[in-house]
Design a protein around this motif. Structure first.
Motif, PDB file in Angstrom:
ATOM      1  N   ARG A  39       3.787   6.131   1.941  1.00  0.00           N
ATOM      2  CA  ARG A  39       3.309   5.656   3.241  1.00  0.00           C
ATOM      3  C   ARG A  39       3.435   6.814   4.225  1.00  0.00           C
ATOM      4  N   PHE A  40       2.336   7.296   4.840  1.00  0.00           N
ATOM      5  CA  PHE A  40       2.368   8.021   6.184  1.00  0.00           C
ATOM      6  C   PHE A  40       1.978   6.892   7.289  1.00  0.00           C
ATOM      7  N   SER A  41       3.196   7.137   8.031  1.00  0.00           N
ATOM      8  CA  SER A  41       2.937   6.104   9.402  1.00  0.00           C
ATOM      9  C   SER A  41       3.490   6.859  10.588  1.00  0.00           C
ATOM     10  N   VAL A  42       2.387   6.596  11.658  1.00  0.00           N
ATOM     11  CA  VAL A  42       2.601   7.212  13.055  1.00  0.00           C
ATOM     12  C   VAL A  42       3.012   5.940  13.779  1.00  0.00           C
ATOM     13  N   GLY A  43       4.305   5.936  14.210  1.00  0.00           N
ATOM     14  CA  GLY A  43       5.094   4.771  14.927  1.00  0.00           C
ATOM     15  C   GLY A  43       5.767   4.118  13.954  1.00  0.00           C
ATOM     16  N   PHE A  44       6.428   2.971  14.594  1.00  0.00           N
ATOM     17  CA  PHE A  44       7.266   2.183  13.864  1.00  0.00           C
ATOM     18  C   PHE A  44       6.967   0.781  13.913  1.00  0.00           C
ATOM     19  N   ASP A  55      -5.481   7.272  -3.944  1.00  0.00           N
ATOM     20  CA  ASP A  55      -4.220   7.885  -4.756  1.00  0.00           C
ATOM     21  C   ASP A  55      -3.102   7.135  -4.454  1.00  0.00           C
ATOM     22  N   GLY A  56      -3.232   5.797  -3.580  1.00  0.00           N
ATOM     23  CA  GLY A  56      -2.106   4.888  -3.463  1.00  0.00           C
ATOM     24  C   GLY A  56      -1.569   5.330  -2.233  1.00  0.00           C
ATOM     25  N   THR A  57      -1.653   6.019  -1.503  1.00  0.00           N
ATOM     26  CA  THR A  57      -0.920   6.504  -0.303  1.00  0.00           C
ATOM     27  C   THR A  57      -1.284   5.687   0.851  1.00  0.00           C
ATOM     28  N   GLU A  58      -0.368   4.969   1.604  1.00  0.00           N
ATOM     29  CA  GLU A  58      -0.853   4.150   2.636  1.00  0.00           C
ATOM     30  C   GLU A  58      -0.881   4.743   3.984  1.00  0.00           C
ATOM     31  N   TYR A  59      -1.778   4.619   4.570  1.00  0.00           N
ATOM     32  CA  TYR A  59      -1.717   5.371   6.095  1.00  0.00           C
ATOM     33  C   TYR A  59      -1.827   4.201   7.138  1.00  0.00           C
ATOM     34  N   GLN A  60      -0.964   4.253   8.165  1.00  0.00           N
ATOM     35  CA  GLN A  60      -0.798   3.529   9.195  1.00  0.00           C
ATOM     36  C   GLN A  60      -0.467   3.939  10.468  1.00  0.00           C
ATOM     37  N   VAL A  61      -1.055   3.370  11.570  1.00  0.00           N
ATOM     38  CA  VAL A  61      -0.484   3.409  12.951  1.00  0.00           C
ATOM     39  C   VAL A  61       0.203   2.363  13.252  1.00  0.00           C
ATOM     40  N   ALA A  62       1.565   2.287  13.757  1.00  0.00           N
ATOM     41  CA  ALA A  62       2.286   1.287  14.062  1.00  0.00           C
ATOM     42  C   ALA A  62       2.567   0.976  15.654  1.00  0.00           C
ATOM     43  N   MET A  63       3.163  -0.212  15.818  1.00  0.00           N
ATOM     44  CA  MET A  63       2.803  -0.549  17.456  1.00  0.00           C
ATOM     45  C   MET A  63       4.026   0.098  18.081  1.00  0.00           C
ATOM     46  N   ILE A  64       5.027   0.683  17.648  1.00  0.00           N
ATOM     47  CA  ILE A  64       5.938   1.507  18.488  1.00  0.00           C
ATOM     48  C   ILE A  64       5.922   2.872  18.484  1.00  0.00           C
ATOM     49  N   PRO A  65       5.107   3.546  19.510  1.00  0.00           N
ATOM     50  CA  PRO A  65       4.807   4.801  19.147  1.00  0.00           C
ATOM     51  C   PRO A  65       5.775   5.969  19.276  1.00  0.00           C
ATOM     52  N   LEU A  66       6.984   5.719  19.026  1.00  0.00           N
ATOM     53  CA  LEU A  66       8.229   6.505  19.477  1.00  0.00           C
ATOM     54  C   LEU A  66       8.731   7.399  18.303  1.00  0.00           C
ATOM     55  N   GLY A  68       7.850   8.293  13.694  1.00  0.00           N
ATOM     56  CA  GLY A  68       6.826   8.012  12.582  1.00  0.00           C
ATOM     57  C   GLY A  68       7.804   8.383  11.331  1.00  0.00           C
ATOM     58  N   TYR A  69       7.143   8.185  10.299  1.00  0.00           N
ATOM     59  CA  TYR A  69       7.927   8.481   8.985  1.00  0.00           C
ATOM     60  C   TYR A  69       6.995   8.742   8.033  1.00  0.00           C
ATOM     61  N   VAL A  70       7.518   9.667   6.833  1.00  0.00           N
ATOM     62  CA  VAL A  70       6.780   9.530   5.563  1.00  0.00           C
ATOM     63  C   VAL A  70       7.529   8.765   4.603  1.00  0.00           C
ATOM     64  N   LYS A  71       7.122   7.814   3.902  1.00  0.00           N
ATOM     65  CA  LYS A  71       7.899   7.298   2.872  1.00  0.00           C
ATOM     66  C   LYS A  71       7.525   7.706   1.558  1.00  0.00           C
ATOM     67  N   MET A  72       8.443   8.204   0.700  1.00  0.00           N
ATOM     68  CA  MET A  72       8.321   8.821  -0.511  1.00  0.00           C
ATOM     69  C   MET A  72       8.854   8.013  -1.461  1.00  0.00           C
ATOM     70  N   LEU A  73       8.511   8.124  -2.706  1.00  0.00           N
ATOM     71  CA  LEU A  73       9.024   7.471  -3.961  1.00  0.00           C
ATOM     72  C   LEU A  73      10.501   7.922  -3.922  1.00  0.00           C
ATOM     73  N   ASP A  74      11.521   7.174  -4.013  1.00  0.00           N
ATOM     74  CA  ASP A  74      12.879   7.413  -3.874  1.00  0.00           C
ATOM     75  C   ASP A  74      13.559   6.531  -4.663  1.00  0.00           C
ATOM     76  N   ALA A  75      14.562   6.985  -5.585  1.00  0.00           N
ATOM     77  CA  ALA A  75      15.237   6.269  -6.503  1.00  0.00           C
ATOM     78  C   ALA A  75      16.400   5.440  -5.899  1.00  0.00           C
ATOM     79  N   ARG A  76      16.595   5.803  -4.583  1.00  0.00           N
ATOM     80  CA  ARG A  76      17.838   5.240  -3.750  1.00  0.00           C
ATOM     81  C   ARG A  76      17.198   3.918  -3.071  1.00  0.00           C
ATOM     82  N   GLU A  77      15.920   3.512  -3.338  1.00  0.00           N
ATOM     83  CA  GLU A  77      15.471   2.559  -2.553  1.00  0.00           C
ATOM     84  C   GLU A  77      14.816   1.473  -3.885  1.00  0.00           C
TER      85      GLU A  77
END
Length: 448
Positions: A39-44, A55-66, A68-77
Motif C-alpha cells: 500500500r502507498f498511502s498519502v495521509g492516515f 501488480d496488487g499495490t493499493e494506492y490511497q488518500v486517507a482522511m488525516i493529511p498529516l 503518509g506511509y508505504v506498507k511493504m511485505l514484512d514478515a514481522r506483520e
C-alpha cells in the motif's frame, strides 16, 4: 481568499506535495530492491480514495493529511506466502533496507534542491536591506540610523532583506554579540555591533526581534504616480517630487506622509505642501477631497502613490541558480542543525518550535507573495522534513537507520523487545514535540 480557508488550503497543498514525494522515495527504492509494496498511502486513517493496481499495490488518500506511509511485505506483520519470500522486506540485505529507509529523507532533499533551483530561475522578489531602528531599541542604541544599508552580517555579505534576516535570526538564537557593516545615507561605511549577548534567555525569536527593533526602512517620501484629475495633479505635483513638509510639518518617510494627510485635511482640506523638485523647493496648495477608493471607507485623499521601495530580485540563469540552490540548502541545513543543538543545550528556547498551525499560516502568506516565495517555503519545509526524519528517534526513519547501523556492527538484527521499547519511547518523544509545537502556535495566536 479568507485567511483561515487560505491557510487550510495551502497547508493541504504543502503536505500533499511533500508527503507524496517523501513516500515515493521509499516506494521507488523498495521496488528497485525487489520488495513488494502492498500500500502507498498519502495521509492516515480511513481512505477517502483508493485503487488497486495490476501488480496488487493499493494506492490511497486517507482522511488525516498529516503524513503518509508505504506498507511493504514484512514478515514481522504476519505469515508470508513462500512464493513471495524473496520480496519480503526483512529478508533483504541490511544495506538495501538502509537504502529504502533513507530514500524518503533523500527525496525530500532532492525536492528542496529542485524547489530552490526553480525559485531562483523564476526570480524571488525581495527588498534591499535598507533599514531603520525603532526609537530606544537595541538597534538604535547600537547606532543604526534610518536609511542605513546593511552590507554584511557577521562577516557574511548580504544583498537582500531576507538574507540579512536569516543571518540575524541565526545570531539571535545564540545570543552572541554581532557585528554588521552598514552604509549610511551619506555614503560612509562603518561597523555596528549589536549586543545580542544582553538578550534574556528563554524567549523566542519573535520576542528577540522586538527587542532588537530592526526593520525595513519605510519608503522615502517621493511621489511615484500622480492620478489625473485628482487634487495633487490639479495643484501641479509631479512624479519624482520629494515631499518636504505638509502644513509646516517636516516629512521623513512616506508612511508619515500618508498618516498626516487625513489628520491635517480633517482640520482644513486646504493643505500647504512643499516639495523638492530638481534641487528647488516648490510650494503647492493642495485641496484634499473625500473619496472611497476600491470599496474602502471614505477618507481624505490627494491622489498620489509612492515610489516603489528599492527591490533586490534574486533571478539567475540555470547554472547559477543551481549553485545558489546548493548554497541555500547547505546554509539552511546548517542553521537548522544549529537551532536543534541550541535547543537541546538550552541556549535557545523551545518556544521557537512551530506546529501545523504555524506552517499553515506561513504557507498562506508565502502563496500570497507569489510562486517564487511559495517554492522557497516548500523547499524550507521539505528540508525540515528531511532533517526531522533523520533524527535518531524510533518510529522516524532515523530511528530505523539507527537499528540497521547497530545490526551492521553486531552482525544481527536488534531484538524485538528492544524495538518495541523504542517504539514507546519514540511515541512519547513525538507526542511531546507535537504538543509543544501546538502549544507554541496557540500561544502566538493568543498574544498576536
Amino acid at each position: 481568499m479568507n485567511p483561515f480557508f487560505g491557510s487550510v488550503f495551502w497547508l493541504l497543498v504543502t503536505l500533499g506535495v511533500l508527503v507524496t514525494f517523501h513516500e515515493f522515495g521509499h516506494f521507488w527504492v523498495a521496488r528497485r530492491c525487489g520488495v513488494k509494496v502492498l500500500r502507498f498511502s498519502v495521509g492516515f486513517g480511513k481512505a477517502i480514495w483508493k485503487r488497486t493496481a495490476r501488480d496488487g499495490t493499493e494506492y490511497q488518500v486517507a482522511m488525516i493529511p498529516l503524513g503518509g506511509y508505504v506498507k511493504m511485505l514484512d514478515a514481522r506483520e504476519g505469515d508470508v506466502d513462500p512464493t513471495l519470500r524473496d520480496q519480503e522486506f526483512t529478508g533483504k540485505p541490511v544495506w538495501q533496507r538502509i537504502a529504502i529507509v533513507a530514500a524518503g529523507p533523500g527525496f525530500n532533499l532532492i525536492f528542496t534542491l529542485a524547489a530552490f533551483w526553480a525559485m531562483f530561475m523564476l526570480g524571488r522578489p525581495d527588498a534591499a536591506p535598507v533599514v531603520t531602528a525603532a526609537p530606544h531599541s537595541m538597534a538604535a542604541e547600537a547606532g543604526i540610523r534610518p536609511g542605513d544599508r546593511v552590507l554584511s552580517v557577521g562577516g557574511h555579505r548580504v544583498t537582500t532583506w531576507t538574507g540579512a534576516m536569516d543571518d540575524l535570526v541565526d545570531a539571535l538564537l545564540g545570543r552572541e554579540a554581532l557585528t554588521m557593516q552598514v552604509r549610511s545615507v551619506d555614503g560612509t561605511e562603518h561597523p555596528v555591533t549589536l549586543p545580542l549577548d544582553r538578550l534574556p534567555a528563554g524567549q523566542d525569536v519573535g520576542q528577540y526581534l522586538d527587542t532588537l527593533g530592526l526593520s525595513l526602512a519605510p519608503a522615502a517620501p517621493i511621489v511615484g504616480t500622480v492620478m489625473p484629475g485628482m487634487p495633487a495633479a490639479k495643484a501641479g505635483m509631479q512624479g519624482g517630487d520629494r515631499i518636504v513638509s505638509v502644513n509646516g510639518v517636516a516629512i521623513d518617510d512616506y508612511v508619515q506622509f500618508q498618516k498626516l494627510i487625513p489628520e491635517q485635511a480633517a482640520k482644513s482640506p486646504r493643505l500647504a505642501v512643499v516639495v523638492q523638485r530638481g534641487g528647488t523647493a516648490v510650494p503647492l496648495t493642495v485641496v484634499a477631497e473625500q473619496s472611497s477608493l476600491d470599496g474602502q471607507p471614505t477618507r481624505w485623499v490627494i491622489g498620489v502613490e509612492s515610489m516603489p521601495r528599492e527591490s533586490a530580485i534574486q533571478h539567475y540563469g540555470p547554472l547559477k541558480a543551481l549553485g545558489a540552490s546548493f548554497d541555500t540548502t547547505w546554509s539552511s541545513a546548517a542553521q537548522t542543525f544549529r537551532m536543534i543543538g541550541k535547543m537541546l543545550s538550552g541556549e535557545a528556547s523551545t518556544k521557537n518550535l512551530s506546529g501545523v498551525i504555524g506552517i499553515a499560516q506561513v504557507a498562506n502568506q508565502s502563496a500570497s507573495m507569489g510562486p517564487a516565495w511559495f517554492l522557497n517555503f516548500l523547499g524550507m519545509v521539505s528540508l525540515s522534513l528531511c532533517i526531522l526524519n533523520l533524527l535518531p528517534i524510533p518510529l522516524l526513519d532515523g530511528g530505523h537507520l539507527l537499528y540497521y547501523l547497530i545490526e551492521l556492527v553486531k552482525g544481527s538484527p536488534v531484538s524485538e523487545r528492544t524495538m518495541i521499547a523504542g517504539q514507546y519511547v519514540g511515541l512519547a518523544l513525538l507526542f511531546t514535540m507535537m504538543g509543544l509545537a501546538f502549544y507554541n502556535d496557540l500561544h502566538r495566536i493568543l498574544l498576536s
